[in-house]
Design a protein around this motif. Structure first.
Motif, PDB file in Angstrom:
ATOM      1  N   PHE A   1     -51.601 -14.392  -5.450  1.00 58.59           N
ATOM      2  CA  PHE A   1     -51.501 -14.681  -4.015  1.00 58.59           C
ATOM      3  C   PHE A   1     -51.718 -13.380  -3.237  1.00 58.59           C
ATOM      4  O   PHE A   1     -51.188 -12.333  -3.607  1.00 58.59           O
ATOM      5  CB  PHE A   1     -50.092 -15.235  -3.755  1.00 58.59           C
TER       6      PHE A   1
ATOM      7  N   VAL B   1     -50.426 -13.882   3.837  1.00 57.59           N
ATOM      8  CA  VAL B   1     -50.767 -14.845   4.883  1.00 57.59           C
ATOM      9  C   VAL B   1     -50.181 -14.414   6.217  1.00 57.59           C
ATOM     10  O   VAL B   1     -49.226 -13.650   6.273  1.00 57.59           O
ATOM     11  CB  VAL B   1     -50.261 -16.268   4.527  1.00 57.59           C
TER      12      VAL B   1
ATOM     13  N   GLY C   1     -50.858 -13.770  10.742  1.00 61.58           N
ATOM     14  CA  GLY C   1     -51.645 -12.954  11.671  1.00 61.58           C
ATOM     15  C   GLY C   1     -51.317 -13.379  13.088  1.00 61.58           C
ATOM     16  O   GLY C   1     -50.845 -14.503  13.302  1.00 61.58           O
TER      17      GLY C   1
ATOM     18  N   ILE D   1     -45.962   0.953   0.883  1.00 65.55           N
ATOM     19  CA  ILE D   1     -45.933  -0.505   0.776  1.00 65.55           C
ATOM     20  C   ILE D   1     -47.185  -1.044   0.067  1.00 65.55           C
ATOM     21  O   ILE D   1     -47.166  -2.126  -0.517  1.00 65.55           O
ATOM     22  CB  ILE D   1     -45.771  -1.119   2.191  1.00 65.55           C
TER      23      ILE D   1
ATOM     24  N   ILE E   1     -46.108  -7.008  -2.134  1.00 69.42           N
ATOM     25  CA  ILE E   1     -45.003  -7.280  -1.188  1.00 69.42           C
ATOM     26  C   ILE E   1     -45.454  -7.119   0.263  1.00 69.42           C
ATOM     27  O   ILE E   1     -44.791  -7.581   1.168  1.00 69.42           O
ATOM     28  CB  ILE E   1     -43.743  -6.421  -1.456  1.00 69.42           C
ATOM     29  N   HIS E   2     -46.603  -6.474   0.478  1.00 70.06           N
ATOM     30  CA  HIS E   2     -47.024  -6.284   1.869  1.00 70.06           C
ATOM     31  C   HIS E   2     -47.575  -7.576   2.469  1.00 70.06           C
ATOM     32  O   HIS E   2     -47.878  -8.530   1.760  1.00 70.06           O
ATOM     33  CB  HIS E   2     -48.051  -5.148   1.972  1.00 70.06           C
TER      34      HIS E   2
ATOM     35  N   SER F   1     -50.239  -9.323   5.710  1.00 70.74           N
ATOM     36  CA  SER F   1     -51.690  -9.418   5.886  1.00 70.74           C
ATOM     37  C   SER F   1     -52.272  -8.224   6.652  1.00 70.74           C
ATOM     38  O   SER F   1     -53.493  -8.150   6.834  1.00 70.74           O
ATOM     39  CB  SER F   1     -52.028 -10.717   6.619  1.00 70.74           C
TER      40      SER F   1
ATOM     41  N   ASN G   1     -55.000  -0.682   0.721  1.00 70.77           N
ATOM     42  CA  ASN G   1     -54.759  -0.234  -0.652  1.00 70.77           C
ATOM     43  C   ASN G   1     -54.679  -1.479  -1.553  1.00 70.77           C
ATOM     44  O   ASN G   1     -53.803  -2.325  -1.355  1.00 70.77           O
ATOM     45  CB  ASN G   1     -53.426   0.534  -0.664  1.00 70.77           C
TER      46      ASN G   1
ATOM     47  N   ASP H   1     -53.630   5.101   3.164  1.00 70.78           N
ATOM     48  CA  ASP H   1     -52.163   5.062   3.282  1.00 70.78           C
ATOM     49  C   ASP H   1     -51.459   6.054   2.363  1.00 70.78           C
ATOM     50  O   ASP H   1     -50.312   6.414   2.616  1.00 70.78           O
ATOM     51  CB  ASP H   1     -51.652   3.639   2.989  1.00 70.78           C
TER      52      ASP H   1
HETATM   53  P1  NAD Z   1     -47.552  -5.784   6.831  1.00 72.70           P
HETATM   54  O1  NAD Z   1     -46.994  -5.557   5.474  1.00 72.70           O
HETATM   55  O2  NAD Z   1     -48.724  -6.664   6.933  1.00 72.70           O
HETATM   56  O3  NAD Z   1     -47.923  -4.365   7.484  1.00 72.70           O
HETATM   57  C1  NAD Z   1     -46.966  -3.340   7.718  1.00 72.70           C
HETATM   58  C2  NAD Z   1     -47.693  -1.974   7.780  1.00 72.70           C
HETATM   59  O4  NAD Z   1     -48.100  -1.607   6.467  1.00 72.70           O
HETATM   60  C3  NAD Z   1     -48.960  -1.997   8.625  1.00 72.70           C
HETATM   61  O5  NAD Z   1     -49.091  -0.761   9.289  1.00 72.70           O
HETATM   62  C4  NAD Z   1     -50.075  -2.159   7.606  1.00 72.70           C
HETATM   63  O6  NAD Z   1     -51.303  -1.601   8.013  1.00 72.70           O
HETATM   64  C5  NAD Z   1     -49.499  -1.424   6.402  1.00 72.70           C
HETATM   65  N1  NAD Z   1     -49.990  -2.027   5.160  1.00 72.70           N
HETATM   66  C6  NAD Z   1     -49.667  -3.242   4.664  1.00 72.70           C
HETATM   67  N2  NAD Z   1     -50.323  -3.486   3.528  1.00 72.70           N
HETATM   68  C7  NAD Z   1     -51.105  -2.404   3.300  1.00 72.70           C
HETATM   69  C8  NAD Z   1     -52.032  -2.059   2.278  1.00 72.70           C
HETATM   70  N3  NAD Z   1     -52.317  -2.889   1.254  1.00 72.70           N
HETATM   71  N4  NAD Z   1     -52.668  -0.871   2.367  1.00 72.70           N
HETATM   72  C9  NAD Z   1     -52.400  -0.020   3.373  1.00 72.70           C
HETATM   73  N5  NAD Z   1     -51.536  -0.287   4.362  1.00 72.70           N
HETATM   74  C10 NAD Z   1     -50.886  -1.467   4.328  1.00 72.70           C
HETATM   75  O7  NAD Z   1     -46.338  -6.334   7.727  1.00 72.70           O
HETATM   76  P2  NAD Z   1     -46.364  -6.872   9.234  1.00 72.70           P
HETATM   77  O8  NAD Z   1     -47.298  -6.032  10.057  1.00 72.70           O
HETATM   78  O9  NAD Z   1     -44.928  -6.965   9.612  1.00 72.70           O
HETATM   79  O10 NAD Z   1     -46.928  -8.346   9.156  1.00 72.70           O
HETATM   80  C11 NAD Z   1     -48.290  -8.714   9.404  1.00 72.70           C
HETATM   81  C12 NAD Z   1     -48.458 -10.193   9.113  1.00 72.70           C
HETATM   82  O11 NAD Z   1     -48.220 -10.434   7.725  1.00 72.70           O
HETATM   83  C13 NAD Z   1     -47.482 -11.088   9.871  1.00 72.70           C
HETATM   84  O12 NAD Z   1     -48.174 -12.248  10.280  1.00 72.70           O
HETATM   85  C14 NAD Z   1     -46.423 -11.417   8.841  1.00 72.70           C
HETATM   86  O13 NAD Z   1     -45.797 -12.643   9.095  1.00 72.70           O
HETATM   87  C15 NAD Z   1     -47.249 -11.470   7.581  1.00 72.70           C
HETATM   88  N6  NAD Z   1     -46.505 -11.226   6.329  1.00 72.70           N
HETATM   89  C16 NAD Z   1     -46.881 -11.959   5.254  1.00 72.70           C
HETATM   90  C17 NAD Z   1     -46.266 -11.752   4.030  1.00 72.70           C
HETATM   91  C18 NAD Z   1     -46.733 -12.573   2.848  1.00 72.70           C
HETATM   92  O14 NAD Z   1     -47.808 -13.135   2.898  1.00 72.70           O
HETATM   93  N7  NAD Z   1     -45.967 -12.654   1.770  1.00 72.70           N
HETATM   94  C19 NAD Z   1     -45.291 -10.762   3.882  1.00 72.70           C
HETATM   95  C20 NAD Z   1     -44.962  -9.987   5.003  1.00 72.70           C
HETATM   96  C21 NAD Z   1     -45.570 -10.223   6.231  1.00 72.70           C
END
Ligand code: NAD
Length: 355
Positions: free
Chosen positions: A68, A71, A73, A258, A277-278, A280, A291, A332
């Motif tokens: 997975f 999801v 945005g 993350i 764990i991150h 979208s 990353n 990152d």
């Molecule tokens: P996020 O984890 O998407 O991002 C937080 C920060 O970390 C941002 O600055 C982002 O650019 C950075 N980041 C995240 N993943 C990265 C990666 N692979 N490489 C480099 N940098 C990375 O959290 P958010 O901004 O709070 O949420 C964005 C959307 O994602 C929201 O719609 C939220 O509901 C959703 N979300 C989904 C899940 C899931 O699908 N399990 C988990 C958390 C948040």
């Protein structure tokens, strides 16, 4: 073995494409599994009006494991609760009875400087938190806000676990410890809570079936301190839903990035959903900046926990280490003196390091 690939939204498809690239390379060398894609989250809502359409759920049910992405945005934030992309993951967990959440927190030596803790405290850290996901105070009844005499309002929740629920998460913890360094620390608050007293009793009883695993117990307040003071003392931690929620976030911050952290949610038979764990990351989506290592390491967890291919999983993890040792870094985790690359180039570096 069949893998359902649900990439989702934002950076989800970008990082999952790299994990699929790594899995495809392993398949060319003889690992036997097939992959099938389906839409989920906002992408599925756009296509079918439902974040978890019937065919996607059917594929997830039929598969042995689910890879997975992420999801959600800003485009979907105003939708009603049932249509929000995040509902897809909650429904998948419920429909597939994924009650055990596995969250590793490891610090690759090259990235020890990214933690807010001293590098010598976290370098080489490799712990796994096994959190119960479907019970505890988050789901216990009764709960509510009521008015008492004199108009005073009171909020209340119920912490509860049955011995059967404790038993199955304890087994998940012991099984995970058997795949690692055979140390399991059960975290509770047995000095104050009845629920925790039953927890400790049942975990200890299950422990008699796992003579090869060293079982210890720790109060949650002490565990929170020890995670900061001396996190390398832990191998596997098993705990309830609320304590695990807090401790797994604390542990993930020990690593400082993350984009590096995978996770798994498993059912009783070892079928699992594997995801970074991150989220979208809409701020960097579509820019080849994300990353992909958390997604690639999630695929490695899938090989280990659902397919029992420990050696192949270790090969992927070693390839990630190698790519980092060779200096490859996405934005990152970039530091002066290393080589900044995009999502696709990092995936290529891991594939190259497999051989
Ligand atoms: P996020 O984890 O998407 O991002 C937080 C920060 O970390 C941002 O600055 C982002 O650019 C950075 N980041 C995240 N993943 C990265 C990666 N692979 N490489 C480099 N940098 C990375 O959290 P958010 O901004 O709070 O949420 C964005 C959307 O994602 C929201 O719609 C939220 O509901 C959703 N979300 C989904 C899940 C899931 O699908 N399990 C988990 C958390 C948040």
């Amino acid at each position: 073995m069949k893998v359902a690939v649900l990439a989702g939204d934002g950076v989800g498809p970008e990082v999952i494409a790299e994990a699929v690239k790594v899995l495809a390379a392993l398949r060319r060398e003889g690992s036997a599994f097939e992959m099938e894609q389906a839409s989920v989250g906002g992408a599925a809502y756009d296509a079918a009006g439902d974040p978890l359409p019937g065919p996607t759920l059917e594929l997830a049910r039929a598969a042995d494991a689910i890879l997975f992405g992420a999801v959600g945005g800003p485009r979907y934030d105003a939708l009603p609760r049932e249509k929000r992309p995040e509902r897809a993951i909650l429904r998948l967990r419920k429909e597939l009875n994924l009650f055990a959440n596995l969250r590793p927190a490891s610090v690759f030596p090259e990235l020890a400087g990214a933690s807010t803790l001293k590098a010598e405290v976290v370098a080489g850290l490799d712990i796994l938190i096994v959190r119960e996901l479907t019970g505890d105070i988050y789901f216990g009844q009764p709960r509510g806000i009521r008015e008492l005499n004199g108009g005073v309002r009171e909020g209340f929740d119920t912490m509860r676990y049955t011995d059967e629920e404790i038993r199955r998460i304890a087994h998940a913890g012991f099984r995970a410890a058997l795949k690692r360094n055979r140390k399991l620390c059960s975290v509770d608050k047995a000095n104050v809570l009845e629920t925790s007293q039953l927890w400790r009793e049942v975990v200890s009883a299950v422990g008699k079936e796992y003579a090869a695993v060293e079982l210890t117990h720790m109060y949650v307040d002490s565990a929170a301190m020890q995670l900061l003071k001396n996190p390398r003392q832990f191998d596997v931690i098993v705990t309830g839903n609320m304590f695990g929620d807090i401790l797994s976030d604390e542990a993930s911050m020990l690593t400082g990035s993350i984009g590096m952290l995978p996770s798994a949610s498993l059912d009783e038979k070892g079928k699992g959903l594997y995801e970074p764990i991150h989220g979208s990351a809409p701020d960097i989506a579509g820019k080849n900046l994300a990353n992909p290592l958390a997604a690639i390491l999630s695929a490695a967890m899938m090989l280990r926990y659902s397919f029992d291919q420990d050696r192949v999983a270790a090969r992927v993890e070693v390839a990630v280490k190698k790519a980092l040792a060779q200096g490859y870094r996405t934005a990152d985790i970039f530091q002066q003196g290393t080589r900044k690359v995009g999502t696709r180039e990092m995936g290529d570096a891991v594939v190259a390091a497999l051989s």
